[in-house]
Design a protein around this motif. Structure first.
Motif, PDB file in Angstrom:
ATOM      1  N   LEU A 273       0.835  -1.207   0.000  1.00 10.42           N
ATOM      2  CA  LEU A 273       0.000   0.000   0.000  1.00 10.42           C
ATOM      3  C   LEU A 273       0.865   1.251   0.000  1.00 10.42           C
ATOM      4  O   LEU A 273       0.554   2.235  -0.664  1.00 10.42           O
ATOM      5  CB  LEU A 273      -0.933  -0.021   1.212  1.00 10.42           C
ATOM      6  CG  LEU A 273      -1.922  -1.180   1.192  1.00 10.42           C
ATOM      7  CD1 LEU A 273      -2.804  -1.141   2.421  1.00 10.42           C
ATOM      8  CD2 LEU A 273      -2.772  -1.135  -0.063  1.00 10.42           C
ATOM      9  N   LEU A 274       1.984   1.189   0.736  1.00 15.81           N
ATOM     10  CA  LEU A 274       2.893   2.332   0.752  1.00 15.81           C
ATOM     11  C   LEU A 274       3.492   2.547  -0.641  1.00 15.81           C
ATOM     12  O   LEU A 274       3.609   3.686  -1.111  1.00 15.81           O
ATOM     13  CB  LEU A 274       3.994   2.090   1.787  1.00 15.81           C
ATOM     14  CG  LEU A 274       4.636   3.331   2.365  1.00 15.81           C
ATOM     15  CD1 LEU A 274       3.586   4.225   2.990  1.00 15.81           C
ATOM     16  CD2 LEU A 274       5.675   2.966   3.401  1.00 15.81           C
ATOM     17  N   ALA A 275       3.853   1.439  -1.297  1.00 13.40           N
ATOM     18  CA  ALA A 275       4.428   1.548  -2.641  1.00 13.40           C
ATOM     19  C   ALA A 275       3.395   2.150  -3.598  1.00 13.40           C
ATOM     20  O   ALA A 275       3.725   3.017  -4.418  1.00 13.40           O
ATOM     21  CB  ALA A 275       4.885   0.174  -3.135  1.00 13.40           C
ATOM     22  N   ILE A 276       2.140   1.706  -3.489  1.00 10.53           N
ATOM     23  CA  ILE A 276       1.094   2.260  -4.357  1.00 10.53           C
ATOM     24  C   ILE A 276       0.921   3.751  -4.062  1.00 10.53           C
ATOM     25  O   ILE A 276       0.812   4.576  -4.967  1.00 10.53           O
ATOM     26  CB  ILE A 276      -0.232   1.496  -4.161  1.00 10.53           C
ATOM     27  CG1 ILE A 276      -0.079   0.052  -4.663  1.00 10.53           C
ATOM     28  CG2 ILE A 276      -1.376   2.186  -4.892  1.00 10.53           C
ATOM     29  CD1 ILE A 276      -1.222  -0.858  -4.264  1.00 10.53           C
ATOM     30  N   GLY A 304       8.887   9.263   1.806  1.00 11.73           N
ATOM     31  CA  GLY A 304      10.055   8.894   2.613  1.00 11.73           C
ATOM     32  C   GLY A 304      10.442  10.015   3.569  1.00 11.73           C
ATOM     33  O   GLY A 304      10.679   9.778   4.757  1.00 11.73           O
ATOM     34  N   TYR A 305      10.487  11.245   3.051  1.00 13.45           N
ATOM     35  CA  TYR A 305      10.860  12.377   3.905  1.00 13.45           C
ATOM     36  C   TYR A 305       9.791  12.689   4.928  1.00 13.45           C
ATOM     37  O   TYR A 305      10.094  13.062   6.063  1.00 13.45           O
ATOM     38  CB  TYR A 305      11.189  13.611   3.058  1.00 13.45           C
ATOM     39  CG  TYR A 305      12.662  13.713   2.778  1.00 13.45           C
ATOM     40  CD1 TYR A 305      13.538  14.086   3.783  1.00 13.45           C
ATOM     41  CD2 TYR A 305      13.188  13.388   1.542  1.00 13.45           C
ATOM     42  CE1 TYR A 305      14.899  14.144   3.550  1.00 13.45           C
ATOM     43  CE2 TYR A 305      14.546  13.442   1.295  1.00 13.45           C
ATOM     44  CZ  TYR A 305      15.401  13.819   2.306  1.00 13.45           C
ATOM     45  OH  TYR A 305      16.740  13.861   2.093  1.00 13.45           O
ATOM     46  N   LEU A 306       8.545  12.535   4.534  1.00 13.12           N
ATOM     47  CA  LEU A 306       7.467  12.786   5.495  1.00 13.12           C
ATOM     48  C   LEU A 306       7.637  11.862   6.706  1.00 13.12           C
ATOM     49  O   LEU A 306       7.584  12.302   7.856  1.00 13.12           O
ATOM     50  CB  LEU A 306       6.110  12.538   4.817  1.00 13.12           C
ATOM     51  CG  LEU A 306       4.898  12.737   5.706  1.00 13.12           C
ATOM     52  CD1 LEU A 306       4.779  14.193   6.116  1.00 13.12           C
ATOM     53  CD2 LEU A 306       3.627  12.294   4.998  1.00 13.12           C
ATOM     54  N   GLU A 307       7.872  10.569   6.433  1.00 16.84           N
ATOM     55  CA  GLU A 307       8.087   9.603   7.517  1.00 16.84           C
ATOM     56  C   GLU A 307       9.251  10.027   8.400  1.00 16.84           C
ATOM     57  O   GLU A 307       9.166   9.971   9.625  1.00 16.84           O
ATOM     58  CB  GLU A 307       8.397   8.223   6.925  1.00 16.84           C
ATOM     59  CG  GLU A 307       7.179   7.384   6.658  1.00 16.84           C
ATOM     60  CD  GLU A 307       7.505   5.897   6.755  1.00 16.84           C
ATOM     61  OE1 GLU A 307       8.701   5.551   6.807  1.00 16.84           O
ATOM     62  OE2 GLU A 307       6.563   5.099   6.769  1.00 16.84           O
ATOM     63  N   LEU A 323      -1.616  12.666   9.573  1.00 20.60           N
ATOM     64  CA  LEU A 323      -0.877  13.552   8.670  1.00 20.60           C
ATOM     65  C   LEU A 323      -0.585  12.862   7.341  1.00 20.60           C
ATOM     66  O   LEU A 323      -0.726  13.463   6.277  1.00 20.60           O
ATOM     67  CB  LEU A 323       0.430  13.977   9.327  1.00 20.60           C
ATOM     68  CG  LEU A 323       0.371  15.313  10.053  1.00 20.60           C
ATOM     69  CD1 LEU A 323       1.654  15.548  10.817  1.00 20.60           C
ATOM     70  CD2 LEU A 323       0.149  16.444   9.051  1.00 20.60           C
ATOM     71  N   THR A 324      -0.178  11.577   7.414  1.00 23.11           N
ATOM     72  CA  THR A 324       0.125  10.847   6.186  1.00 23.11           C
ATOM     73  C   THR A 324      -1.126  10.780   5.309  1.00 23.11           C
ATOM     74  O   THR A 324      -1.060  10.997   4.093  1.00 23.11           O
ATOM     75  CB  THR A 324       0.619   9.428   6.516  1.00 23.11           C
ATOM     76  OG1 THR A 324       1.647   9.538   7.495  1.00 23.11           O
ATOM     77  CG2 THR A 324       1.172   8.743   5.291  1.00 23.11           C
ATOM     78  N   GLY A 325      -2.266  10.500   5.942  1.00 23.86           N
ATOM     79  CA  GLY A 325      -3.516  10.433   5.184  1.00 23.86           C
ATOM     80  C   GLY A 325      -3.831  11.753   4.511  1.00 23.86           C
ATOM     81  O   GLY A 325      -4.160  11.796   3.320  1.00 23.86           O
ATOM     82  N   LEU A 329      -3.940  12.480   0.396  1.00 21.77           N
ATOM     83  CA  LEU A 329      -5.175  12.980  -0.205  1.00 21.77           C
ATOM     84  C   LEU A 329      -4.927  14.321  -0.897  1.00 21.77           C
ATOM     85  O   LEU A 329      -5.347  14.534  -2.039  1.00 21.77           O
ATOM     86  CB  LEU A 329      -6.245  13.117   0.878  1.00 21.77           C
ATOM     87  CG  LEU A 329      -7.654  13.368   0.351  1.00 21.77           C
ATOM     88  CD1 LEU A 329      -8.127  12.168  -0.453  1.00 21.77           C
ATOM     89  CD2 LEU A 329      -8.611  13.635   1.498  1.00 21.77           C
ATOM     90  N   ALA A 330      -4.186  15.201  -0.196  1.00 22.28           N
ATOM     91  CA  ALA A 330      -3.935  16.526  -0.765  1.00 22.28           C
ATOM     92  C   ALA A 330      -3.141  16.413  -2.057  1.00 22.28           C
ATOM     93  O   ALA A 330      -3.459  17.055  -3.068  1.00 22.28           O
ATOM     94  CB  ALA A 330      -3.188  17.387   0.251  1.00 22.28           C
ATOM     95  N   ALA A 331      -2.114  15.562  -2.033  1.00 23.76           N
ATOM     96  CA  ALA A 331      -1.276  15.412  -3.220  1.00 23.76           C
ATOM     97  C   ALA A 331      -2.099  14.904  -4.393  1.00 23.76           C
ATOM     98  O   ALA A 331      -2.001  15.405  -5.518  1.00 23.76           O
ATOM     99  CB  ALA A 331      -0.121  14.459  -2.929  1.00 23.76           C
TER     100      ALA A 331
END
Lengths: 339, 321
Positions: A273-276, A304-307, A323-325, A329-331
């Protein structure tokens, strides 16, 4: 005609603005925003240390390898949900071969790659020849490979503690190939896994952007029926995309095993899911036919940088997930408005 | 139409089954009446999931403990982290008429009633590791995470001479073991000069522990010790420190002490200490034998823990008070 004149009249600022409207510009904007967060919340200067960036690239390399393979599949309009499980299966097999059976890397690496290619090939066969929906075919492979990983390892991690027949444990050294992969080269600056990622990424980019096969993948993703009617080898090209994704998952599995110094049958859960997400945040369309590896690279760096930034600031888990979600979504929303 | 009828039938059946009888069935005082000695006893073991090495070890311990007793036959079931599947296990065991049930439940609330029903039907039930609510079971066997966390805290306090900078890599903080190992640790170091400079949730996962530790290393030049809620977490932290060339100045402490994980890491000099979180598999079979013989057993057994350090690992660890 008018277009050219407009561009000339717009000047530098206008061109920048126009570039920001392109898929690449939008993806870069997301990455820049994430980096800006890092500059603001630098965690007592930790973000400015070179080591932080080196680590960020190392950590994201395994995901990046998966995302590179995933891009090839997604461009055809497909998806590969099995990569996380294939990663686990390969890491278990690779650890068993090298740690427990003492195989040399020259024999173990090709066999590990073959296992990944076989898993990808099985998915590819189902999708391309039997016309099973990619989501279902790779979902099946996801379960199958996870089961195989658990079966091959007996449900336990394959570590340097080897159980003898009498139940006692014998400790063996970490294989040289593990140490070789989990080290740094070029004056201790570049982690080997990052270099492996760069090579995988380069190969995938060459194939997709410069090779005939890459063109075929775009054509299939754009309109499979049209591609077939124009005489393109649709079945073969699609099959090869899934084999490639399996191969990349195998490379990621080898890297994972080397970095953990063990083969974990539970490894890689959720990595698909992360790769997708990395592919999609970059701007490659899940509908197929649009996007590319350049965009995926930006997506890989963004996530990667966000993490990493969330981690150095010790943000609690709940905040990280939210935040990741929001960022994903924003991107994706900005990508959508570009069309 | 046919399908509609089927569906209606199913729903009706479910409603009858679900609402038919109230839970209180006037629990018999001693459901496990002394039973006639049999040639063979069947024990049903329901494990909540086999995704964690610790639970694989628990099953292995039960199997090993039952092996010397040819009269015992253990049937293992894996609920794959699905509460309803585990509930079905218990019901299957009851209808199969097993002589005793061992269950390591996924969660308390949803499994309380199935366990109570089995117990009331006269089958003794041993609850292992995680509790169910109420008292409708024969015996509850578990270790105390808070106590182990406290012992780790006290050991760390002593090892650091009462002061130092510690990184805490926590297990999944929505799980009770994570919460208890954290609370116990704070209790153990209370009143000392030990400062927890960085804490992160690594969700029991080694790759996550390594990532979080890299962040801690980037932020702090002085770290004396890493306390991880499980051994893979401590091992991940060690790998991060080693990659940064700082593994020799930091000590690593973990929990669980599985033979192929924590104990191996201590023996290899990677971890300074590992605190055992016993599976209770052996105790479960010992208790089962007592129950089947009709001997009385305590309602609750709290398992002791063992400490493994470089000095004691060869001797099989040392008992914790």
């Amino acid at each position: 005609m008018t277009d050219d004149r407009d561009t000339a009249a717009m000047g530098f600022a206008g061109r920048v603005f126009r570039w920001l409207g392109s898929p690449t510009g939008r993806a870069c904007l997301a990455l820049a925003l994430v980096l800006l967060v890092g500059f603001v919340f630098h965690a007592d200067g930790a973000f400015y240390k070179a080591g932080t960036h080196r680590d960020a690239l190392r950590q994201t390399s395994v995901y990046g390898i998966l995302a590179a393979g995933m891009t090839l599949v997604i461009v055809t309009g497909g998806i590969d949900l099995a990569v996380g499980s294939v990663l686990a299966l390969v890491s278990v097999c690779f650890a068993t071969l090298t740690i427990h059976w003492g195989w040399s890397a020259w024999a173990a690496v090709p066999l590990a790659l073959l296992i990944g290619a076989l898993c990808g090939g099985a998915s590819g066969l189902a999708v391309a020849s039997w016309r099973v929906q990619p989501f279902i075919a790779t979902l099946a492979m996801m379960a199958l490979a996870r089961g195989l990983a658990k079966y091959a390892s007996g449900g336990m991690k394959v570590s340097t503690a080897v159980q003898e027949v009498d139940g006692a444990y014998r400790y063996v050294a970490v294989p040289a190939v593990f140490r070789a992969i989990d080290t740094r080269i070029l004056g201790d600056n570049v982690p080997v896994v990052t270099a492996i990622f760069a090579v995988c990424f380069g190969l995938a980019w060459l194939a997709l952007a410069r090779h005939r096969w890459g063109r075929q993948l775009y054509a299939i993703g754009g309109n499979e029926e049209a591609a077939r009617l124009s005489g393109l080898p649709v079945v073969g090209a699609k099959f090869a995309a899934y084999v490639a994704s399996g191969l990349f998952a195998a490379v990621a599995g080898i890297c994972q095993a080397a970095q953990e110094q063990q083969g974990d049958p539970e490894a890689g859960a959720g990595y698909e899911l992360l790769a997708i997400a990395m592919v999609v945040v970059g701007g490659t369309s899940l509908m197929g036919g649009r996007g590319g590896l350049g965009l995926t690279l930006i997506g890989i760096l963004t996530i990667g940088y966000l993490e990493k930034i969330l981690s150095i600031n010790a943000v609690p888990e709940a905040g990280r997930l939210m935040l990741t979600g929001v960022i994903i979504l924003a991107a994706v929303l900005t990508q959508k408005r570009g069309r | 139409m046919k399908r509609m009828v089927c569906l209606a039938g199913l729903v009706a059946g479910w409603m009858v089954a679900g609402c038919g009888k109230p839970v209180e069935q006037a629990a018999p005082a001693t459901p496990a009446a002394p039973r006639a000695a049999k040639a063979t006893y069947t024990i049903g073991m329901s494990q909540c999931n086999l995704g964690e090495p610790w639970r694989v070890q628990m099953n292995a311990d039960i199997k090993a403990a039952a092996e010397p007793h040819p009269e015992l036959k253990v049937v293992f079931k894996d609920a794959q982290n699905d509460t309803l599947r585990q509930r079905a296990h218990v019901e299957e065991f009851v209808s199969a008429g097993v002589d005793l049930i061992i269950i390591s439940p996924k969660e308390a609330q949803p499994l309380t009633e199935p366990v109570a029903k089995a117990y009331q039907s006269g089958i003794p039930v041993i609850v292992l590791d995680r509790a169910v609510l109420g008292d409708q079971y024969t015996c509850f066997i578990a270790a105390d995470n808070r106590k182990i966390g406290k012992a780790a805290g006290e050991w760390i306090k002593q090892a650091l001479g009462g002061k130092g900078k510690v990184v805490e890599l926590k297990g999944l903080m929505t799980s009770t073991p994570g919460q208890d190992r954290h609370a116990g640790f704070l209790e153990g170091i209370a009143g000392s000069g030990i400062e927890v400079v960085f804490e992160a949730d690594m969700k029991w996962l080694e790759p996550d522990a390594r990532k979080e530790m890299e962040s801690a290393l980037a932020r702090f030049d002085a770290i004396d010790l890493v306390y991880a809620h499980n051994d893979p977490g401590a091992h991940g932290a060690y790998l991060a420190a080693k990659a940064a060339g700082r593994d020799s100045s930091i000590r690593f402490v973990g929990i669980d002490a599985l033979p192929q994980e924590g104990v191996a890491y201590v023996a290899q000099g990677i971890l300074a200490a590992s605190f055992q979180y016993p599976t209770g598999g052996q105790e479960a079979i010992a208790t089962a034998l007592q129950i089947l013989k009709g001997e009385p057993v305590p309602k609750q057994i709290v398992l002791g823990s063992r400490l493994f350090t470089k000095a004691s690992v060869a001797a099989g660890g040392e008992d914790l008070p």
